[in-house]
Scaffold this motif. Structure first.
Motif, PDB file in Angstrom:
ATOM      1  N   THR A 173       0.920  -1.256   0.041  1.00  0.00           N
ATOM      2  CA  THR A 173       0.087  -0.085   0.088  1.00  0.00           C
ATOM      3  C   THR A 173       0.906   1.270   0.067  1.00  0.00           C
ATOM      4  OG1 THR A 173      -1.625  -1.235   1.281  1.00  0.00           O
ATOM      5  CG2 THR A 173      -1.939   1.281   0.943  1.00  0.00           C
ATOM      6  N   ILE A 174       1.896   1.279   0.684  1.00  0.00           N
ATOM      7  CA  ILE A 174       2.851   2.296   0.891  1.00  0.00           C
ATOM      8  C   ILE A 174       3.633   2.488  -0.540  1.00  0.00           C
ATOM      9  CG2 ILE A 174       4.706   3.604   2.089  1.00  0.00           C
ATOM     10  CD1 ILE A 174       2.006   3.368   3.571  1.00  0.00           C
ATOM     11  N   ALA A 175       3.934   1.640  -0.976  1.00  0.00           N
ATOM     12  CA  ALA A 175       4.552   1.370  -2.361  1.00  0.00           C
ATOM     13  C   ALA A 175       3.591   2.138  -3.412  1.00  0.00           C
ATOM     14  CB  ALA A 175       5.031   0.124  -2.804  1.00  0.00           C
ATOM     15  N   GLU A 176       2.334   1.992  -3.378  1.00  0.00           N
ATOM     16  CA  GLU A 176       1.566   2.363  -4.228  1.00  0.00           C
ATOM     17  C   GLU A 176       1.306   4.007  -3.992  1.00  0.00           C
ATOM     18  OE1 GLU A 176      -1.636   3.185  -7.233  1.00  0.00           O
ATOM     19  OE2 GLU A 176      -0.216   1.302  -6.825  1.00  0.00           O
ATOM     20  N   VAL A 177       1.335   4.356  -2.806  1.00  0.00           N
ATOM     21  CA  VAL A 177       1.552   5.635  -2.458  1.00  0.00           C
ATOM     22  C   VAL A 177       2.698   6.638  -3.165  1.00  0.00           C
ATOM     23  CG1 VAL A 177       1.561   7.510  -0.719  1.00  0.00           C
ATOM     24  CG2 VAL A 177      -0.023   5.494  -0.412  1.00  0.00           C
ATOM     25  N   ALA A 178       3.729   5.738  -2.881  1.00  0.00           N
ATOM     26  CA  ALA A 178       5.089   6.190  -3.318  1.00  0.00           C
ATOM     27  C   ALA A 178       5.086   6.601  -4.818  1.00  0.00           C
ATOM     28  CB  ALA A 178       6.218   5.467  -3.080  1.00  0.00           C
ATOM     29  N   GLY A 235       5.909  18.497  -4.819  1.00  0.00           N
ATOM     30  CA  GLY A 235       6.456  18.111  -3.691  1.00  0.00           C
ATOM     31  C   GLY A 235       7.560  18.943  -3.276  1.00  0.00           C
ATOM     32  N   PRO A 236       8.247  18.671  -2.301  1.00  0.00           N
ATOM     33  CA  PRO A 236       9.301  19.429  -1.682  1.00  0.00           C
ATOM     34  C   PRO A 236      10.462  19.539  -2.422  1.00  0.00           C
ATOM     35  CG  PRO A 236       9.346  17.369  -0.643  1.00  0.00           C
ATOM     36  CD  PRO A 236       8.342  17.379  -1.422  1.00  0.00           C
ATOM     37  N   GLY A 237      11.262  20.654  -2.451  1.00  0.00           N
ATOM     38  CA  GLY A 237      12.574  20.896  -3.366  1.00  0.00           C
ATOM     39  C   GLY A 237      13.798  20.336  -2.730  1.00  0.00           C
ATOM     40  N   SER A 238      13.573  19.573  -1.412  1.00  0.00           N
ATOM     41  CA  SER A 238      14.633  18.869  -0.584  1.00  0.00           C
ATOM     42  C   SER A 238      13.991  17.530  -0.275  1.00  0.00           C
ATOM     43  CB  SER A 238      15.338  19.674   0.097  1.00  0.00           C
ATOM     44  OG  SER A 238      14.430  20.170   1.225  1.00  0.00           O
ATOM     45  N   PRO A 239      14.523  16.369  -0.106  1.00  0.00           N
ATOM     46  CA  PRO A 239      14.158  15.123   0.622  1.00  0.00           C
ATOM     47  C   PRO A 239      13.365  15.483   2.070  1.00  0.00           C
ATOM     48  CG  PRO A 239      16.489  14.924  -0.216  1.00  0.00           C
ATOM     49  CD  PRO A 239      16.209  16.260  -0.108  1.00  0.00           C
ATOM     50  N   VAL A 240      12.334  14.916   2.275  1.00  0.00           N
ATOM     51  CA  VAL A 240      11.599  14.988   3.492  1.00  0.00           C
ATOM     52  C   VAL A 240      11.053  13.425   3.601  1.00  0.00           C
ATOM     53  CG1 VAL A 240       9.433  15.877   4.677  1.00  0.00           C
ATOM     54  CG2 VAL A 240      10.920  17.345   3.257  1.00  0.00           C
ATOM     55  N   THR A 241      11.047  13.238   4.857  1.00  0.00           N
ATOM     56  CA  THR A 241      10.950  11.736   5.389  1.00  0.00           C
ATOM     57  C   THR A 241       9.419  11.837   5.879  1.00  0.00           C
ATOM     58  OG1 THR A 241      12.895  10.551   5.460  1.00  0.00           O
ATOM     59  CG2 THR A 241      11.258   9.624   6.620  1.00  0.00           C
ATOM     60  N   VAL A 242       8.453  11.391   5.460  1.00  0.00           N
ATOM     61  CA  VAL A 242       7.039  10.858   5.992  1.00  0.00           C
ATOM     62  C   VAL A 242       7.100   9.822   6.609  1.00  0.00           C
ATOM     63  CG1 VAL A 242       4.792  11.177   5.652  1.00  0.00           C
ATOM     64  CG2 VAL A 242       6.315  12.502   4.472  1.00  0.00           C
ATOM     65  N   GLN A 243       6.651   9.853   7.885  1.00  0.00           N
ATOM     66  CA  GLN A 243       6.529   8.473   8.732  1.00  0.00           C
ATOM     67  C   GLN A 243       4.900   8.126   8.731  1.00  0.00           C
ATOM     68  OE1 GLN A 243       8.799   7.193  12.176  1.00  0.00           O
ATOM     69  NE2 GLN A 243       7.158   7.260  13.453  1.00  0.00           N
ATOM     70  N   PHE A 244       4.674   6.967   8.427  1.00  0.00           N
ATOM     71  CA  PHE A 244       3.257   6.251   8.508  1.00  0.00           C
ATOM     72  C   PHE A 244       3.209   5.454   9.640  1.00  0.00           C
ATOM     73  CE2 PHE A 244       3.100   7.170   4.058  1.00  0.00           C
ATOM     74  CZ  PHE A 244       1.772   7.328   3.715  1.00  0.00           C
ATOM     75  N   TYR A 300       6.162   2.738   8.931  1.00  0.00           N
ATOM     76  CA  TYR A 300       6.843   2.585   7.440  1.00  0.00           C
ATOM     77  C   TYR A 300       7.260   4.189   7.330  1.00  0.00           C
ATOM     78  CZ  TYR A 300       7.369  -0.573   3.936  1.00  0.00           C
ATOM     79  OH  TYR A 300       8.106  -1.667   2.917  1.00  0.00           O
ATOM     80  N   LEU A 301       8.498   4.302   6.447  1.00  0.00           N
ATOM     81  CA  LEU A 301       8.810   5.630   6.016  1.00  0.00           C
ATOM     82  C   LEU A 301       8.734   5.738   4.744  1.00  0.00           C
ATOM     83  CD1 LEU A 301      12.050   5.452   8.370  1.00  0.00           C
ATOM     84  CD2 LEU A 301       9.801   6.636   8.514  1.00  0.00           C
ATOM     85  N   LEU A 302       8.420   7.035   4.138  1.00  0.00           N
ATOM     86  CA  LEU A 302       8.328   7.154   2.727  1.00  0.00           C
ATOM     87  C   LEU A 302       8.859   8.510   2.476  1.00  0.00           C
ATOM     88  CD1 LEU A 302       7.442   7.088  -0.276  1.00  0.00           C
ATOM     89  CD2 LEU A 302       5.296   8.109   0.364  1.00  0.00           C
ATOM     90  N   THR A 303      10.197   8.522   1.850  1.00  0.00           N
ATOM     91  CA  THR A 303      10.902   9.756   1.686  1.00  0.00           C
ATOM     92  C   THR A 303      10.628  10.282   0.215  1.00  0.00           C
ATOM     93  OG1 THR A 303      12.776   9.079   3.158  1.00  0.00           O
ATOM     94  CG2 THR A 303      13.328  10.555   1.416  1.00  0.00           C
ATOM     95  N   VAL A 304      10.239  11.683   0.455  1.00  0.00           N
ATOM     96  CA  VAL A 304       9.917  12.107  -1.090  1.00  0.00           C
ATOM     97  C   VAL A 304      10.894  13.698  -1.325  1.00  0.00           C
ATOM     98  CG1 VAL A 304       7.599  11.189  -1.065  1.00  0.00           C
ATOM     99  CG2 VAL A 304       7.986  13.527   0.093  1.00  0.00           C
ATOM    100  N   GLY A 305      11.097  13.558  -2.579  1.00  0.00           N
ATOM    101  CA  GLY A 305      11.967  15.086  -2.771  1.00  0.00           C
ATOM    102  C   GLY A 305      12.173  14.935  -4.376  1.00  0.00           C
ATOM    103  N   ARG A 340      10.519   2.411   2.866  1.00  0.00           N
ATOM    104  CA  ARG A 340      11.018   1.337   3.621  1.00  0.00           C
ATOM    105  C   ARG A 340      10.120   1.258   4.816  1.00  0.00           C
ATOM    106  NH1 ARG A 340      13.563   6.052   4.135  1.00  0.00           N
ATOM    107  NH2 ARG A 340      14.565   6.947   5.853  1.00  0.00           N
ATOM    108  N   PRO A 341      10.419  -0.143   5.498  1.00  0.00           N
ATOM    109  CA  PRO A 341      10.105  -0.100   6.805  1.00  0.00           C
ATOM    110  C   PRO A 341      10.721   0.423   7.895  1.00  0.00           C
ATOM    111  CG  PRO A 341      10.975  -2.302   5.741  1.00  0.00           C
ATOM    112  CD  PRO A 341      10.915  -1.428   5.011  1.00  0.00           C
ATOM    113  N   GLY A 342      10.284   0.904   8.950  1.00  0.00           N
ATOM    114  CA  GLY A 342      11.035   1.527  10.052  1.00  0.00           C
ATOM    115  C   GLY A 342      10.242   2.903  10.626  1.00  0.00           C
TER     116      GLY A 342
END
Length: 403
Positions: free
Chosen positions: A40-45, A53-62, A74-79, A86-88
């Motif tokens: 499910t998080i992979a689909e969101v990614a 999105g952001p101009g620099s990497p940001v990690t969103v925690q689920f 679960y963690l999703l880093t976008v940038g 990734r899990p964690g």
């Protein structure tokens, strides 16, 4: 033909089937819920590419609450350089999204729902304390980036609601620009948009390059947000594979291969032939795959201009030649009306006679609808011959016909 993707595909198909069930969370939590969260998080990614999105990497925690299993982080880093899931968990994240499993799966994989967003909580990092507001303060800059990340990820948790043309432009599909197909596609296929459909497109593009093409496949994947999308090409395109999108290597001119493909991946709700455009290949593919289109499904043939070009197996002189793509489509029109035609002796309708319920033609584009062609024929007592034939000459001249 790849088989390594089947367990993941089967998992996603199960999630799609249960997404709008009242007890989805409980049923999906049975066994091992971690792959469900990961898929499910992979689909969101994958959907984040549709939104700014952001101009620099940001990690969103689920933080996903799972019935009977506690919480799965679960963690999703976008940038600007992509996204990574990734899990964690991290300490003191800038953005935290708290979901229960049912709500997350419903928002991501379910039909459009007015309840979307009701099952989550967004938590932003606390401000460090009273301070003079300075727009260039590093904390404020990072806070603005985190706000953009929160917007991007939250939008990606729901279905894409824009039009098909915008997706074609986003991914570089020639279905808009090279051709002008997307408004016709939207007119005929919008009704499937909220359904868990299976889509097959013949022809991936990019020719022999393994990592090229796939623009239309990505367009279909995001437009049909509950779909499984398959692409067929004579070249190996497996580098393009991603969640809900699988490429298959094979030849559309090989009916035995197509029958095997349909047995593995079908039935299909939508088939799009954007393959070789050689008339004999188009006809072979249709005859092999149309029986594997679901009732209520649609078969599409693109780029019909080659039907008039001899070097592509076309015929520009005999426009009714059934060996050409357009000539073949004309036989489907006759088959659609087989109950009203004159036949020499008993007539056994063909499979397409019985199964084609609608044909819509546009410039270089055809939509064939699948169903049960069982509408009542014209009344049996009505004459099947020319009603003018037996009238005296004066009546024939003025077109007078009496019952």
């Amino acid at each position: 033909m790849p088989v390594h993707d089947r367990p993941q595909a089967q998992l996603i198909q199960r999630v799609l089937a249960l997404a709008d069930a009242p007890d989805a969370g409980v049923r999906l939590a049975a066994g091992n819920p971690e792959p469900v969260v990961a898929a499910t998080i992979a689909e969101v990614a994958g959907r984040t590419v549709l939104y700014p999105g952001p101009g620099s990497p940001v990690t969103v925690q689920f933080e996903v609450d799972v019935p009977g299993s506690g919480q799965i982080p679960y963690l999703l880093t976008v940038g600007p350089d992509g996204r990574q899931a990734r899990p964690g968990r991290v300490d003191d994240p800038w953005v935290c999204l708290r979901y229960d499993l049912s709500a997350l799966v419903r928002d991501v994989f379910g039909p459009s729902d007015p309840r979307a967003g009701a099952g989550h909580e967004v938590v932003m990092k606390d401000e460090p304390g009273p301070a003079e507001y300075k727009p260039d303060d590093p904390w404020m800059v990072q806070r603005d980036e985190a706000t953009r990340a929160a917007y991007q990820v939250l939008q990606a948790c729901g279905p894409y609601r824009g039009d098909l043309t915008a997706l074609a432009l986003r991914f570089g599909s020639d279905k808009w620009g090279g051709h002008w197909y997307t408004p016709h596609y939207e007119r005929h296929l919008d009704r499937y948009r909220d359904q868990p459909v299976t889509v097959l497109e013949i022809g991936i593009g990019g020719y022999h390059e393994a990592d090229a093409g796939g623009s239309s496949l990505r367009m279909w994947k995001h437009y049909f947000h509950r779909s499984m999308v398959y692409g067929l090409d004579v070249y190996d395109k497996s580098l393009l594979d991603e969640p809900r999108l699988t490429t298959i290597r094979g030849d559309q001119a090989d009916p035995a291969f197509l029958t095997d493909l349909a047995a593995r991946y079908g039935p299909f709700d939508i088939v799009v032939d954007d393959g070789s455009h050689v008339s004999s290949h188009v006809i072979t593919a249709f005859n092999a795959l149309f029986p594997h289109v679901s009732p209520g499904g649609t078969y599409v043939v693109e780029d019909l201009h080659t039907s008039y070009w001899p070097e592509w197996g076309g015929n520009g002189a005999d426009l009714a030649d059934p060996a050409t793509s357009v000539g073949f489509l004309k036989t489907l029109v006759d088959g659609l009306h087989h109950r009203d035609r004159l036949h020499d002796g008993p007539y056994e309708p063909s499979y397409t006679d019985r199964s084609v319920t609608g044909i819509h033609l546009y410039h270089n584009l055809a939509f064939i609808e699948k169903g049960r062609n069982a509408e009542q024929a014209n009344a049996a007592w009505r004459p099947r011959h020319d009603p003018m034939r037996d009238l005296p000459a004066p009546h024939r001249e003025y077109g007078e016909v009496r019952d």
